[in-house]
Design a protein around this motif. Structure first.
Motif, PDB file in Angstrom:
ATOM      1  N   GLN A   1       2.670  -3.680   3.795  1.00 38.99           N
ATOM      2  CA  GLN A   1       3.582  -2.563   3.628  1.00 38.99           C
ATOM      3  C   GLN A   1       2.774  -1.281   3.471  1.00 38.99           C
ATOM      4  O   GLN A   1       2.108  -1.091   2.452  1.00 38.99           O
ATOM      5  N   LEU A   2       2.830  -0.434   4.466  1.00 39.76           N
ATOM      6  CA  LEU A   2       2.183   0.880   4.378  1.00 39.76           C
ATOM      7  C   LEU A   2       3.298   1.907   4.263  1.00 39.76           C
ATOM      8  O   LEU A   2       3.936   2.276   5.249  1.00 39.76           O
TER       9      LEU A   2
ATOM     10  N   ASN B   1      -8.967   9.113  13.199  1.00 43.38           N
ATOM     11  CA  ASN B   1      -7.693   8.424  13.373  1.00 43.38           C
ATOM     12  C   ASN B   1      -6.977   8.392  12.037  1.00 43.38           C
ATOM     13  O   ASN B   1      -7.571   8.025  11.025  1.00 43.38           O
ATOM     14  N   GLY B   2      -5.697   8.732  12.052  1.00 45.96           N
ATOM     15  CA  GLY B   2      -4.956   8.718  10.802  1.00 45.96           C
ATOM     16  C   GLY B   2      -4.585   7.316  10.375  1.00 45.96           C
ATOM     17  O   GLY B   2      -5.126   6.773   9.421  1.00 45.96           O
ATOM     18  N   ILE B   3      -3.652   6.685  11.105  1.00 46.97           N
ATOM     19  CA  ILE B   3      -3.200   5.322  10.825  1.00 46.97           C
ATOM     20  C   ILE B   3      -3.355   4.517  12.105  1.00 46.97           C
ATOM     21  O   ILE B   3      -2.788   4.874  13.141  1.00 46.97           O
TER      22      ILE B   3
ATOM     23  N   TYR C   1       7.592   5.908   6.445  1.00 50.88           N
ATOM     24  CA  TYR C   1       7.603   7.025   5.509  1.00 50.88           C
ATOM     25  C   TYR C   1       6.185   7.488   5.159  1.00 50.88           C
ATOM     26  O   TYR C   1       5.893   7.833   4.012  1.00 50.88           O
ATOM     27  N   ASN C   2       5.295   7.507   6.145  1.00 49.74           N
ATOM     28  CA  ASN C   2       3.944   8.029   5.941  1.00 49.74           C
ATOM     29  C   ASN C   2       3.813   9.390   6.612  1.00 49.74           C
ATOM     30  O   ASN C   2       4.640   9.776   7.449  1.00 49.74           O
ATOM     31  N   ASN C   3       2.763  10.122   6.252  1.00 53.82           N
ATOM     32  CA  ASN C   3       2.473  11.399   6.912  1.00 53.82           C
ATOM     33  C   ASN C   3       1.023  11.423   7.356  1.00 53.82           C
ATOM     34  O   ASN C   3       0.107  11.257   6.539  1.00 53.82           O
TER      35      ASN C   3
ATOM     36  N   THR D   1       0.868  -1.178   0.000  1.00 53.91           N
ATOM     37  CA  THR D   1       0.000   0.000   0.000  1.00 53.91           C
ATOM     38  C   THR D   1       0.904   1.227   0.000  1.00 53.91           C
ATOM     39  O   THR D   1       1.403   1.646   1.044  1.00 53.91           O
ATOM     40  N   HIS D   2       1.134   1.790  -1.195  1.00 53.19           N
ATOM     41  CA  HIS D   2       2.121   2.857  -1.366  1.00 53.19           C
ATOM     42  C   HIS D   2       1.482   4.104  -1.968  1.00 53.19           C
ATOM     43  O   HIS D   2       0.661   4.014  -2.897  1.00 53.19           O
TER      44      HIS D   2
END
Length: 610
Positions: free
Chosen positions: A300-301, A311-313, A325-327, A276-277
């Motif tokens: 893979q996020l 809620n974000g993640i 490497y997520n925001n 999941t990119h």
């Protein structure tokens, strides 16, 4: 996101059907007859099936405008071409399948309307190597069903679908460029399932509006899901839900909610391998990205972004999580159920059009966004540089120029007066390249900011001003300035009329037309204005020659602050759905009072850059 042109697949289809060049061409018309061979419009058949029944592999049938109340069963190698998805209708009144497509067929330009949407399929595909394109299916239980076969389903419009817009079973089909609308909370825009993982369907560049699931993987298969736009319209909707599959590739998709849906989710991955990119979630959802099940570490996020959700993640699987490497920004809770490592950020992404909740959002990054080159260093963008975090990063993203835009105008100014001491606060800017605020002060209402009334510069979002006792009135405006000295448009005006040190009246600007943001823009910009009193408002956009482009507002509105979006890339705000050319455009506001007296007019320039 514009659908790609799938030229190699279309060329393959034409090669497989090269017999079209020497085949018989036949015709169908509502005013035709039942006498074969139907080889001209003058001798056309009055029934599609009558014409199909005398056709052979390689024939082409053209169908005139009109309504045909019949079930259509194609034969192998047939090209069936309607006169237009708006006017060549298959009106299907019974339960079953309206149009059956088999191998090596072309089905194009039909409007399929289903009378009974319970257990009824608009278009069904079997066999292989057919192209289903430019059709409109309305009111079906399932709009298009592809089973145990491989077809290309390209640029169809599927409206008011009850359960599944496009249902893919045991298939390697390509589903691309379609517009899909489902109207029930148990429906899905695209539904994928297979008995084993040898199937690799591709779902690319579709626009899906769903009250249920946007894209749902039931079990099996290895799908590639890229560049789709999913708009949620139900409180229990899910943008993407993947379960019981093997290594789904979910890249560069966006899930948007145009209103608050606290029980909906952007992406749900259930304990099985997913890549999941570079996806994005925007809007007031319950959760942006959710991990469930006991194998969350298999998912893979990477390089994803989520804004404005509850809620974000969130990890609810109880296992380790492979999220890097997520925001996650401006969510009530940015990360939940795990401790994010240092590669996961919580920063203002600095996207071009981040404040809009309607129209065509622009999620391209500004020049000094902290998400540029901040993604996984093992993943490259299309230009070969380190990947960006967010929607357009990675190999399935875009190469584009980063605009160095001015900061957002300060908002939510609050002013207090205690004796002769003025206190003003406003919302803090969060851009990575923000430097300071300029505060302008004047004794004249609706003043224009310039160097003569610059009062002070400050890095903080507040000020204290002690007034001399001879001042009778005072007004303030604030701008934001970045490290490159780009200065925002001024905030709204706040101020006081002082009759004594204890008796005063707070004022705000009465009528005002603000500079559009962003400017220059592509494809969307926001135009804001303020009304002092209730009135009839007209807001126009003209080109530089004075020709009318669009009427954005034409109605009575109450006093207050308003924002509208102007879109320059072929959406309904532009006549004939044509793209604007790059250049200067003028927007003008005219306000009349309830007594039909002109009370305010103003105009400003804006620049559209492709």
């Amino acid at each position: 996101m514009k659908p790609k042109i799938f030229l190699p697949l279309l060329l393959s289809f034409l090669v497989l059907n090269s017999s079209l060049l020497i085949s018989t061409v036949r015709y169908v018309s509502p005013t035709g007859s039942s006498t074969p061979p139907y080889t001209s419009w003058e001798t056309a058949a009055d029934s599609i099936m009558e014409c199909i029944n005398i056709s052979v592999f390689g024939d082409t049938i053209y169908v005139a405008n009109g309504t045909y109340k019949e079930q259509v069963v194609m034969i192998p190698g047939l090209s069936l071409i309607g006169a237009g998805m708006d006017s060549c209708m298959i009106d299907f009144e019974i339960t079953g399948i309206a149009i059956q497509v088999v191998e090596n067929c072309l089905l194009k330009e039909f409007n399929v309307f289903v009378q009974n949407n319970i257990n009824t399929i608009g278009i069904s595909g079997s066999g292989n190597n057919s192209l289903i394109t430019l059709n409109n299916v309305t009111n079906a239980s399932q709009a298009i069903y592809i089973s145990n076969s491989n077809h290309t389903v390209y640029k169809n419009i599927l409206n008011d679908i009850r359960t599944r817009g496009i249902n893919i079973f045991n298939s390697n089909s390509l589903v691309a460029g379609n517009i899909i609308n489902t109207n029930t909370d148990f429906g899905s825009g695209v539904h994928i399932e297979a008995f084993d993982i040898s199937y690799t369907p591709t779902i690319d560049s579709n626009i899906i509006e769903s009250a249920g699931d946007g894209i749902f993987i039931a079990f099996g298969s290895k799908p590639t899901i890229t560049n789709n736009t999913i708009v949620l319209k139900g409180d229990y909707a899910k943008g993407y839900q993947g379960s019981y599959t093997d290594t789904a590739k979910v890249f560069n998709n966006i899930v948007i909610a145009n209103q608050s849906f606290p029980n909906s989710d952007g992406f749900i991955n259930t304990g099985v391998p997913h890549q999941t990119h570079n996806n994005k979630v925007f809007g007031e959802l319950g959760n942006g990205f959710v991990f469930t099940g006991d194998d969350s570490h298999l998912i893979q996020l990477i390089n994803n972004s989520v804004i404005n959700s509850n809620n974000g993640i969130i990890n609810s699987g109880g296992q380790g999580i492979n999220a890097h490497y997520n925001n996650s920004w401006n969510n009530d809770v940015n990360y939940s159920g795990f401790t994010p490592d240092s590669t996961n950020l919580s920063v203002d992404p600095m996207i071009v059009n981040e404040d809009s909740t309607k129209g065509d959002l622009d999620f391209h990054l500004q020049k000094f966004s902290p998400l540029i080159d901040a993604g996984d260093p093992n993943i490259l963008d299309k230009d070969g540089s380190r990947s960006d975090i967010g929607l357009y990063g990675g190999p399935f993203g875009e190469s584009y120029s980063y605009f160095d835009l001015a900061p957002r105008s300060p908002v939510n100014l609050n002013a207090t007066l205690d004796s002769l001491t003025v206190g003003i606060t406003w919302n803090k800017n969060t851009e990575a390249d923000f430097n300071h605020y300029n505060v302008y002060r004047d004794t004249t209402k609706d003043f224009q900011i310039d160097s003569t009334n610059l009062f002070l510069s400050t890095p903080v979002a507040n000020l204290i001003d002690i007034l001399p006792d001879y001042v009778e009135r005072i007004y303030y405006k604030v701008t934001a300035v970045d490290n490159q000295d780009n200065e925002s448009e001024p905030s709204e005006e706040v101020g006081f009329i002082l009759t004594s040190t204890t008796d005063h009246q707070q004022t705000i600007s009465d009528y005002q037309l603000y500079q559009n943001y962003p400017n220059p823009f592509n494809p969307t910009t926001k135009i804001s204005y303020r009304l002092k009193q209730r009135g009839y408002v007209k807001l126009y956009v003209y080109d530089i020659k004075g020709e009318l482009i669009s009427v954005l507002v034409n109605q009575t509105q109450e006093a207050g602050f308003y924002e509208v979006d102007f879109v320059g890339n072929g959406l309904p705000t532009v006549p004939n759905n044509s793209d604007l050319s790059s250049g200067i455009y003028i927007y003008q506001i005219m306000v009349r009072s309830e007594n039909n007296i002109p009370v305010f007019t103003d105009m400003k320039k804006m620049i559209y850059l492709k």
